[in-house]
Scaffold this motif. Structure first.
Motif, PDB file in Angstrom:
ATOM      1  N   ASN A 151     -50.677 -17.159  40.229  1.00  0.00           N
ATOM      2  CA  ASN A 151     -51.512 -16.181  40.889  1.00  0.00           C
ATOM      3  C   ASN A 151     -51.924 -16.595  42.289  1.00  0.00           C
ATOM      4  OD1 ASN A 151     -51.395 -14.751  38.499  1.00  0.00           O
ATOM      5  ND2 ASN A 151     -53.272 -15.639  37.481  1.00  0.00           N
ATOM      6  N   GLU A 152     -52.141 -17.984  42.432  1.00  0.00           N
ATOM      7  CA  GLU A 152     -52.610 -18.254  43.919  1.00  0.00           C
ATOM      8  C   GLU A 152     -51.393 -18.612  44.799  1.00  0.00           C
ATOM      9  OE1 GLU A 152     -54.415 -22.026  42.986  1.00  0.00           O
ATOM     10  OE2 GLU A 152     -56.034 -21.038  42.021  1.00  0.00           O
ATOM     11  N   GLY A 153     -50.108 -18.016  44.287  1.00  0.00           N
ATOM     12  CA  GLY A 153     -49.021 -17.976  45.035  1.00  0.00           C
ATOM     13  C   GLY A 153     -48.290 -19.569  45.276  1.00  0.00           C
ATOM     14  N   ARG A 154     -48.870 -20.486  44.677  1.00  0.00           N
ATOM     15  CA  ARG A 154     -48.432 -21.921  44.929  1.00  0.00           C
ATOM     16  C   ARG A 154     -47.163 -22.140  44.250  1.00  0.00           C
ATOM     17  NH1 ARG A 154     -54.260 -24.631  43.299  1.00  0.00           N
ATOM     18  NH2 ARG A 154     -52.710 -26.609  43.427  1.00  0.00           N
ATOM     19  N   LEU A 155     -46.782 -21.332  43.094  1.00  0.00           N
ATOM     20  CA  LEU A 155     -45.697 -21.410  42.579  1.00  0.00           C
ATOM     21  C   LEU A 155     -45.100 -19.876  42.743  1.00  0.00           C
ATOM     22  CD1 LEU A 155     -43.057 -22.694  40.992  1.00  0.00           C
ATOM     23  CD2 LEU A 155     -44.509 -22.137  38.812  1.00  0.00           C
ATOM     24  N   GLU A 156     -43.907 -19.822  43.478  1.00  0.00           N
ATOM     25  CA  GLU A 156     -43.354 -18.290  43.509  1.00  0.00           C
ATOM     26  C   GLU A 156     -41.918 -18.264  42.933  1.00  0.00           C
ATOM     27  OE1 GLU A 156     -41.696 -16.168  47.385  1.00  0.00           O
ATOM     28  OE2 GLU A 156     -43.867 -16.354  47.484  1.00  0.00           O
ATOM     29  N   PHE A 157     -41.965 -17.152  42.191  1.00  0.00           N
ATOM     30  CA  PHE A 157     -40.441 -16.829  41.637  1.00  0.00           C
ATOM     31  C   PHE A 157     -39.746 -16.065  42.699  1.00  0.00           C
ATOM     32  CE2 PHE A 157     -43.196 -17.606  37.876  1.00  0.00           C
ATOM     33  CZ  PHE A 157     -42.424 -18.728  37.229  1.00  0.00           C
ATOM     34  N   VAL A 158     -38.504 -16.575  43.106  1.00  0.00           N
ATOM     35  CA  VAL A 158     -37.726 -15.685  44.130  1.00  0.00           C
ATOM     36  C   VAL A 158     -36.375 -15.249  43.042  1.00  0.00           C
ATOM     37  CG1 VAL A 158     -38.422 -16.644  45.996  1.00  0.00           C
ATOM     38  CG2 VAL A 158     -36.450 -17.687  45.174  1.00  0.00           C
ATOM     39  N   ASN A 159     -35.740 -14.225  43.618  1.00  0.00           N
ATOM     40  CA  ASN A 159     -34.546 -13.595  42.900  1.00  0.00           C
ATOM     41  C   ASN A 159     -35.106 -13.346  41.323  1.00  0.00           C
ATOM     42  OD1 ASN A 159     -31.656 -13.244  43.749  1.00  0.00           O
ATOM     43  ND2 ASN A 159     -31.364 -14.046  41.691  1.00  0.00           N
ATOM     44  N   GLY A 160     -35.260 -14.185  40.421  1.00  0.00           N
ATOM     45  CA  GLY A 160     -35.950 -13.724  39.249  1.00  0.00           C
ATOM     46  C   GLY A 160     -34.965 -13.489  38.051  1.00  0.00           C
ATOM     47  N   GLY A 161     -33.508 -13.290  38.388  1.00  0.00           N
ATOM     48  CA  GLY A 161     -32.701 -12.736  37.341  1.00  0.00           C
ATOM     49  C   GLY A 161     -32.362 -14.130  36.534  1.00  0.00           C
ATOM     50  N   TRP A 162     -31.758 -13.748  35.246  1.00  0.00           N
ATOM     51  CA  TRP A 162     -31.426 -15.003  34.347  1.00  0.00           C
ATOM     52  C   TRP A 162     -30.795 -15.927  34.988  1.00  0.00           C
ATOM     53  CZ3 TRP A 162     -34.631 -15.046  30.081  1.00  0.00           C
ATOM     54  CH2 TRP A 162     -34.199 -15.923  28.979  1.00  0.00           C
ATOM     55  N   CYS A 163     -30.009 -15.640  36.092  1.00  0.00           N
ATOM     56  CA  CYS A 163     -29.260 -16.608  36.683  1.00  0.00           C
ATOM     57  C   CYS A 163     -28.941 -16.066  38.176  1.00  0.00           C
ATOM     58  CB  CYS A 163     -27.850 -17.046  36.105  1.00  0.00           C
ATOM     59  SG  CYS A 163     -26.675 -15.676  36.185  1.00  0.00           S
ATOM     60  N   MET A 164     -28.475 -16.942  39.022  1.00  0.00           N
ATOM     61  CA  MET A 164     -27.984 -16.480  40.293  1.00  0.00           C
ATOM     62  C   MET A 164     -26.615 -16.024  40.315  1.00  0.00           C
ATOM     63  SD  MET A 164     -27.850 -18.489  43.748  1.00  0.00           S
ATOM     64  CE  MET A 164     -29.538 -19.068  43.574  1.00  0.00           C
ATOM     65  N   SER A 165     -26.256 -14.819  40.003  1.00  0.00           N
ATOM     66  CA  SER A 165     -25.112 -14.231  39.798  1.00  0.00           C
ATOM     67  C   SER A 165     -23.901 -14.547  40.843  1.00  0.00           C
ATOM     68  CB  SER A 165     -25.182 -12.709  39.264  1.00  0.00           C
ATOM     69  OG  SER A 165     -25.557 -12.000  40.388  1.00  0.00           O
ATOM     70  N   ASP A 166     -22.677 -14.375  40.293  1.00  0.00           N
ATOM     71  CA  ASP A 166     -21.615 -14.529  41.292  1.00  0.00           C
ATOM     72  C   ASP A 166     -21.458 -12.865  42.022  1.00  0.00           C
ATOM     73  OD1 ASP A 166     -19.045 -15.313  42.607  1.00  0.00           O
ATOM     74  OD2 ASP A 166     -18.103 -13.855  41.259  1.00  0.00           O
ATOM     75  N   GLU A 167     -20.957 -12.906  43.074  1.00  0.00           N
ATOM     76  CA  GLU A 167     -20.872 -11.543  43.717  1.00  0.00           C
ATOM     77  C   GLU A 167     -19.575 -10.969  43.762  1.00  0.00           C
ATOM     78  OE1 GLU A 167     -23.463 -10.540  46.847  1.00  0.00           O
ATOM     79  OE2 GLU A 167     -24.547 -12.561  46.781  1.00  0.00           O
ATOM     80  N   ALA A 168     -18.590 -11.914  43.672  1.00  0.00           N
ATOM     81  CA  ALA A 168     -16.908 -11.285  43.631  1.00  0.00           C
ATOM     82  C   ALA A 168     -16.643 -10.811  42.327  1.00  0.00           C
ATOM     83  CB  ALA A 168     -16.269 -12.413  44.151  1.00  0.00           C
ATOM     84  N   ALA A 171     -25.582 -12.739  30.104  1.00  0.00           N
ATOM     85  CA  ALA A 171     -26.704 -13.095  31.244  1.00  0.00           C
ATOM     86  C   ALA A 171     -26.323 -14.550  31.823  1.00  0.00           C
ATOM     87  CB  ALA A 171     -28.041 -13.037  30.911  1.00  0.00           C
ATOM     88  N   VAL A 172     -26.127 -15.650  30.954  1.00  0.00           N
ATOM     89  CA  VAL A 172     -25.527 -16.781  31.630  1.00  0.00           C
ATOM     90  C   VAL A 172     -24.277 -16.398  32.156  1.00  0.00           C
ATOM     91  CG1 VAL A 172     -24.846 -19.004  30.657  1.00  0.00           C
ATOM     92  CG2 VAL A 172     -27.033 -18.100  30.174  1.00  0.00           C
ATOM     93  N   ALA A 173     -23.254 -15.725  31.591  1.00  0.00           N
ATOM     94  CA  ALA A 173     -21.698 -15.735  32.014  1.00  0.00           C
ATOM     95  C   ALA A 173     -21.608 -15.165  33.410  1.00  0.00           C
ATOM     96  CB  ALA A 173     -21.085 -14.595  31.162  1.00  0.00           C
ATOM     97  N   GLN A 174     -22.792 -14.515  33.978  1.00  0.00           N
ATOM     98  CA  GLN A 174     -22.861 -13.724  35.142  1.00  0.00           C
ATOM     99  C   GLN A 174     -23.048 -14.965  36.199  1.00  0.00           C
ATOM    100  OE1 GLN A 174     -21.555 -10.497  35.088  1.00  0.00           O
ATOM    101  NE2 GLN A 174     -21.775 -11.293  32.799  1.00  0.00           N
TER     102      GLN A 174
END
Length: 946
Positions: free
Chosen positions: A115-132, A412-415
């Motif tokens: 709430n105070e912005g000291r811990l911020e989530f970015v992207n937020g998907g189950w994983c950081m997926s491959d793009e190809a 989700a993990v497989a991505q």
């Protein structure tokens, strides 16, 4: 049953771009200084050298020292000690596990940090997926899964505003389009081609505006994109993790080795150098790396000192201001500058980090896992749909407790960018496959329960998952059975079914044509002892939209014998749509004709391999590996100039079976009612007796005049134009004429001229290109003996208990020949119709839809959201320039859509279903004029009105 349909995300509808919620937690900057945004972060692969579980718990540290649970423990502890500190976290799969283990008091503490912005989530998907190598539908699912957890746990303060793909190996335009439609304000990544980066540094274009769709009206798919200066690592000399060797800041002048002056001097020099290649007086530095911050005190103690001592130099006239920051705070400052930004319309493939180091091998690496992931996605969609259509009984019914959650998490993990990409260690690849298999077992119970509820029959359901190698114990041993075919598409489907049997003649109720053909020697060889059928029963099935139909099969005791094989090459095989000719001397394809449009092209297809570089090369020591494709010459070796053939001709199917070598065979197959030619290839075990790895391709050489142009899809969705030895945004100096012209092919590729278009539909993600005019080649299999020195530390040399001498892989390509103006009308449905679900039971016909959706509309998602609502996604699946008919806007009446659901209300969300559509507010950005590099016409908006 009456369910209130309250959660809807229509795929191609975008949002108004205005300002997001204020980020009051961002530290103030100084307009007259260079502001250096330090972003503490960790990059936690959801499997790579270790499995997901091993990474979370910190197991197998003999492979890699990494334990995610300790990272989160340590970071939270250190954030509480100084309110100025910041941290970002990305991978919800790990955070979700950690969160469930925390006490309620710790959960409240973490909520306060968020709430105070000291811990911020970015992207937020189950994983950081491959793009190809990922399909857009699976990417949307895994993003929705992660973002939903953050939404429900933390509310608006937990909603990521920045997409963060710091490690994937090239970047797809469709990903940027999806991120924009999910409401992100910006996108940051670390990897791009070294030539592209050099040019962008020169012109200060490392931050840009990506126009990520040629069918959505700007700025609907516009996404601000930033390229990080050091990948995702800290500047050289400023790494203070326990895994680093850099000296800490020693700031007691009474002790030995006082180094503050040196640290400040080096940091200012780095900041000045970085600011010279970026556009504003704000620069970003990623302070972290792989699995760092397990002992967060090391990082934060030194970062506190760095900020203090550099900023102290402002009293001496130094115009540098260092601050703890996050990507969203940095992005907010860039937006406030109100500048214009370079515009980009293409994508960031292929990626090379040096002249001979093209990361295009992973487009094909681990082809069996890539296929299994694609099948699993089809299974998951069927599971999701039947959970909705069957109602509560689907989860708890006559066959026990079933769930879709296990499969959703496995998919989700497989991505992840080291999962379906094929760039993980072998034991990790095995773990991904195990998770998918376990997920499907849970879904089978759910599907059986759902079908029992819909049909009123509790007859045993048997699932045959190995039909591609003619294995199904039920059909091999039974004299009478019923086949149920489920169609997950929102339009009727006609599709051939092939069932392994041991009889010679069968009656199939309601089937439109049937035949019994002998199982090929190649299939008997690849299935080994897993099945014993001598024949295959082939018949056409028709399945209603979002529904299933049943065919009863009975053995005839005194029926006709199966079709016999002819040991000669036919001059041609044909149905009412297509004709294929063969060269009688070589046994190879020689032409393809569309009998409806009266088109004929020359078409020769064969198999080749490139020898993989072993690193012993004058130009470069770079070998081929899991990531990198580097052939040791530009000329592939033909496996055989001729094919040994046998043919089978029946009313239901015609086949020409080709043998090129003991490890390469193919079936050229034409079904009676098909507008596509099927090429079923079998490759392996790839021989390695010469101590060189092999990259196996198939190549289609045609008479089409391509003039160096060809086309590939982006994550299975929109299509991009490619040109050999060319990049739209910079002058390419080509150093690898094969690998440097390979692109991801996720579902289809085509070549065309003014008269003819040949489209190839794939059954998994593969790499390919058009090296020569009129030619299209696709890599099928890779077996390599050397590591490519990109971290996996293992050669891509797959074996198994069934195939100890090397992996055997089987797959299919579908070929269609059309006029360019109407080709999309044929190949877009073809790409979806490859995978109807097949199960066995006694039942009748059922459809979940009152009527089929129009051809342009695809039902992308139908899944249970909560007790009383479902998530529905409809997409317009044609780009604006593809079809005169099907590219037009379409109206869908949702109240008259379903048979088992009453639509009581509809509320529209963004694409990731974590924000109401009318509340989605994004930063607006202004492109520079004249910087777009368009090679397809800019279209009008396609949309679905409800």
């Amino acid at each position: 049953m009456s369910l209130q349909l309250t959660v809807v995300s229509l795929f191609l509808l975008g949002g108004v771009l205005t300002f997001p919620l204020g980020q009051e937690s961002c530290h103030p900057t100084k307009p007259d200084m260079l502001n250096v945004h330090l972003v503490p972060h960790t990059h936690d692969d959801v499997g790579w050298l270790k499995t997901v579980d091993q990474y979370f718990y910190g197991d197998r540290n003999d492979i890699q020292h990494a334990g995610v649970q300790y990272i989160l423990d340590s970071v939270v502890d250190q954030l509480l000690k100084n309110p100025d500190r910041r941290f970002i976290y990305v991978e919800t799969a790990f955070f979700y596990r950690w969160w469930r283990q925390q006490s309620s008091s710790m959960q409240q503490t973490v909520k306060q940090l968020v709430n105070e912005g000291r811990l911020e989530f970015v992207n937020g998907g189950w994983c950081m997926s491959d793009e190809a190598t990922t399909h857009y539908s699976a990417v949307i699912d895994q993003m929705t899964m992660g973002l939903r957890f953050l939404n429900e746990t933390f509310g608006p303060c937990g909603r990521p505003r920045v997409a963060w793909h710091i490690d994937p190996f090239g970047h797809a335009r469709e990903h940027a389009s999806m991120f924009a439609q999910m409401g992100y304000d910006g996108f940051f990544f670390g990897r791009l081609d070294y030539q592209d980066r050099a040019r962008r540094m020169m012109y200060r274009e490392q931050e840009l505006l990506w126009r990520a769709s040629d069918s959505l009206t700007p700025p609907m798919a516009d996404l601000f994109t930033g390229i990080l200066p050091n990948g995702y690592n800290p500047p050289e000399g400023f790494c203070w993790d326990q895994s680093c060797d850099d000296a800490p800041i020693r700031d007691d002048p009474d002790l030995e080795d006082y180094n503050v002056d040196d640290v400040v001097k080096r940091f200012l020099a780095i900041a000045e150098g970085q600011s010279a290649v970026y556009k504003t007086n704000h620069i970003i530095m990623t302070m972290g790396s792989d699995f760092q911050y397990e002992n967060a005190n090391l990082w934060y103690k030194n970062l506190d000192k760095l900020i203090h001592y550099v900023n102290a130099q402002q009293a001496n006239g130094i115009k540098v201001n260092v601050l703890y920051s996050t990507p969203s705070c940095y992005l907010q400052e860039l937006h406030r500058t109100n500048l214009t930004w370079a515009l980009k319309n293409d994508d960031f493939f292929p990626y090379a980090d040096d002249a001979h180091d093209f990361w295009t091998g992973y487009f094909t690496s681990r082809p069996a896992l890539k296929r299994y992931e694609r099948i699993s996605n089809s299974n998951l969609q069927m599971c999701n749909q039947l959970e909705v259509l069957g109602g509560p009984v689907s989860r708890r019914g006559p066959f026990g407790v079933g769930d879709s959650k296990t499969m959703k998490e496995a998919m989700a993990v497989a991505q992840h960018h080291d999962a379906v990409s094929g760039t993980e260690k072998q034991h990790v690849a095995n773990d991904y496959a195990r998770r998918l298999a376990n997920g499907w077992q849970h879904c089978q119970v759910l599907v059986s329960n759902s079908l029992a509820g819909l049909s009123g029959s509790t007859a045993e359901r048997i699932y045959c998952d190995n039909l591609n190698i003619s294995v199904c114990p039920l059909t091999e041993s039974s004299k009478k059975f019923s086949v149920n075919v489920y169609n997950p598409l929102a339009r009727p489907v006609t599709w051939p079914v092939r069932l392994p049997v041991n009889g010679t003649a069968y009656v199939v109720s309601d089937a439109n044509g049937k035949s019994v053909v002998p199982v090929s020697p190649a299939t008997r060889e690849v299935r080994r002892s897993r099945g014993f059928a001598v024949n295959e029963l082939v018949f056409q099935v028709q399945a209603p939209p979002l529904g299933y139909t049943t065919y009863s099969v009975s053995l005839l005791q005194n029926g006709p014998p199966p079709a016999s094989t002819q040991h000669h090459t036919p001059t041609a095989i044909k149905n009412k749509f297509l004709q294929v000719t063969f060269d009688p001397d070589t046994g190879l394809l020689s032409s393809l004709s569309n009998l409806e449009t009266k088109q004929t092209i020359k078409l020769t297809q064969n198999f080749y391999w490139y020898n993989a570089s072993d690193g012993n090369n004058v130009e470069s020591i770079q070998p081929s590996g899991a990531y990198i494709f580097r052939p040791n010459s530009s000329t592939p070796f033909v496996i055989s100039k001729t094919a040994k053939t046998e043919s089978i001709q029946t009313p239901a199917v015609q086949e020409v079976r080709q043998w090129f070598s003991p490890w390469v065979s193919q079936v050229v197959r034409l079904y009676a009612d098909s507008r596509a030619l099927e090429l079923e290839w079998t490759v392996g075990p790839v021989p390695i007796d010469d101590d060189l790895g092999k990259e196996v391709i198939t190549r289609l050489d045609t008479s089409i005049q391509t003039a160096q142009y060809f086309y590939t899809d982006s994550n299975g969705r929109e299509v991009l134009q490619r040109k050999t030895d060319f990049r739209p945004t910079w002058n390419l100096k080509q150093s690898e004429p094969i690998a440097g012209n390979y692109y991801p092919i996720n579902s289809r590729a085509f070549i065309k001229d003014d008269d003819d278009q040949l489209t190839v539909v794939t059954d998994r993600s593969q790499g390919g290109g058009s090296i020569n005019n009129g030619s299209l080649e696709i890599m099928l299999h890779r077996r390599l003996l050397y590591d490519d020195v990109r971290g996996v530390a293992e050669p891509l040399n797959e074996t198994s208990g069934i195939f100890p001498k090397g992996l055997v892989v089987r797959g299919r390509l579908l070929l269609s020949l059309d006029r360019p103006a109407s080709a999309a009308d044929a190949h877009r449905p073809l790409a979806q119709e490859k995978e109807p679900g097949e199960i066995f039971l006694l039942h009748a016909i059922f459809s979940g839809l009152q009527a089929a959706l129009p051809p342009a509309v695809h039902l992308l998602t139908l899944s249970q959201w909560d007790k009383d609502s479902v998530l529905l996604r409809l997409e317009h699946q044609f780009q604006s320039w593809e079809s005169k008919v099907n590219s037009q806007p379409v109206t869908v009446n949702l109240q008259k859509l379903f048979t088992t659901l009453d639509v009581l209300g509809v509320s529209e969300l963004n694409l990731s279903a974590n924000q109401w559509k009318d509340e989605m507010k994004r930063f607006s950005w202004t492109p520079e004029s004249g910087t777009a590099h368009l090679h397809l016409s800019v279209p009008s908006l396609q949309h679905i009105r409800t």
